[in-house]
Design a protein around this motif. Structure first.
Motif, PDB file in Angstrom:
ATOM      1  N   LEU A   1       0.824  -1.219   0.000  1.00 58.07           N
ATOM      2  CA  LEU A   1       0.000   0.000   0.000  1.00 58.07           C
ATOM      3  C   LEU A   1       0.854   1.263   0.000  1.00 58.07           C
ATOM      4  O   LEU A   1       0.559   2.214  -0.718  1.00 58.07           O
TER       5      LEU A   1
ATOM      6  N   GLU B   1      -6.063  -1.262  -2.026  1.00 61.41           N
ATOM      7  CA  GLU B   1      -6.690  -1.931  -0.888  1.00 61.41           C
ATOM      8  C   GLU B   1      -7.921  -2.701  -1.330  1.00 61.41           C
ATOM      9  O   GLU B   1      -8.217  -3.778  -0.805  1.00 61.41           O
TER      10      GLU B   1
ATOM     11  N   ALA C   1      -6.365  -5.221   2.455  1.00 58.33           N
ATOM     12  CA  ALA C   1      -5.339  -5.079   3.493  1.00 58.33           C
ATOM     13  C   ALA C   1      -5.900  -4.667   4.851  1.00 58.33           C
ATOM     14  O   ALA C   1      -5.311  -4.965   5.885  1.00 58.33           O
TER      15      ALA C   1
ATOM     16  N   VAL D   1      -4.216   0.904   5.642  1.00 61.05           N
ATOM     17  CA  VAL D   1      -4.568   2.047   4.796  1.00 61.05           C
ATOM     18  C   VAL D   1      -4.211   3.351   5.504  1.00 61.05           C
ATOM     19  O   VAL D   1      -3.667   4.278   4.898  1.00 61.05           O
TER      20      VAL D   1
END
Length: 342
Positions: free
Chosen positions: A132, A149, A154, A159
């Motif tokens: 990410l 994501e 995730a 995030v």
């Protein structure tokens, strides 16, 4: 149990109203001159507002989750927002910088992402976290983190950390990069290539680009939007190479169709019908407003899942990784432009 479900169903409208109001507030705040000058986008403000609500109104957040409003906003609304993002790009923009600009964008996106995965392994950072952070640095900041994501699943905590790195280092770069031209000594047109290739958010590129003149600003935005366009092959690669799937998942289901629709929208955006004076002055600007609002709504929904202990638990390593990636963006962009474009 059925009575509880009825209560949550009746509260669903209220849940959406809360999220919509927060998204509207983030958009309105971003329009203030102070935030425009600093290059702080509605997406960043939205995740902050969502996080504030998430940490100070826990019971309300629990209700938002149980009504299903958060799930819809972080999936369907997000993907619609990414599809509509394609109206910001046209094939004519890409023609303006030619194959050199496309090659530069592709090199920066994929080299930065894979360097990020390598750094994550060296620093012993969770794979999903490093993916990410790397996608946010490589492509288009918070929007790329959101899109990645949606493929990798995730989770909100990862995030939050990734978006935080984008905010911190993208904002630093927006003020720092225009000063670098005193060292690089490039014509403003080519320095626009550098800004578009190396900064994180579209808003950061706009802020830095306009500080070096119109030629540099226009070039920087086009290069940045080509990087955004790289989101399509990037998400397809993520889906086939890194997405968790079981043996029952068909090949068709693994394709991120919203990424394909994004590309279709870019072609639609390039048609003569959407490049008339009326379209450029009315239709496209209003689609952009709607798109920013939808993405802000998604960021609010993600933000309410962020708890204050998430960033402290992440530690220093993700930020060290983001620093190294920022240095890579600076060095790699400069050298590529110097040897292959100028």
């Amino acid at each position: 149990m059925s009575n509880i479900k009825k209560i949550y169903k009746s509260k669903k409208v209220e849940s959406y109203v809360v999220l919509v109001v927060l998204a509207f507030c983030s958009y309105a705040i971003a329009e203030l001159s102070m935030f425009k000058t600093l290059g702080i986008s509605a997406l960043i403000i939205a995740v902050v507002l969502g996080a504030v609500v998430g940490n100070f109104a826990y019971h309300n957040v629990s209700l938002l989750k149980k009504t299903g409003a958060l799930a819809v906003c972080t999936k369907q609304v997000l993907r619609l927002g990414i599809i509509l993002y394609g109206f910001r790009i046209s094939l004519q923009d890409i023609q303006g910088v030619g194959l050199n600009g496309v090659a530069l964008a592709a090199f920066i996106v994929f080299s930065t992402f894979f360097l990020g995965l390598l750094l994550g392994k060296i620093l012993k950072i969770d794979f999903l976290q490093s993916a990410l952070i790397a996608s946010g640095s490589a492509i288009c900041g918070a929007a790329a983190v959101l899109a990645s994501e949606s493929v990798l699943k995730a989770g909100s905590s990862k995030v939050a950390v990734a978006v935080c790195t984008v905010v911190v280092f993208g904002s630093i770069g927006m003020f720092l990069f225009p000063l670098l031209n005193n060292i690089f000594n490039m014509p403003s047109y080519y320095f626009g290539y550098f800004i578009g290739a190396s900064l994180h958010e579209v808003a950061h590129v706009v802020g830095a680009g306009f500080s070096i003149g119109s030629d540099g600003a226009n070039t920087s935005i086009v290069i940045k939007m080509i990087r955004v366009l790289m989101l399509v092959p990037f998400l397809i690669m993520l889906s086939f190479c890194f997405q968790k799937s079981d043996s029952n998942t068909s090949l068709i289901k693994q394709i991120p169709w919203f990424a394909i629709m994004f590309l279709v929208v870019v072609f639609i955006s390039s048609t003569p019908l959407l490049n008339t004076s009326f379209s450029l002055n009315f239709i496209k600007p209003n689609i952009e407003i709607l798109d920013t609002f939808l993405l802000s709504l998604s960021m609010v929904a993600l933000g309410v899942n962020i708890r204050k202990d998430m960033l402290s638990q992440a530690g220093f390593k993700p930020f060290l990784m983001a620093i190294i990636l920022m240095l890579w963006l600076i060095i790699a962009s400069f050298l590529y432009i110097k040897f292959f474009i100028i």
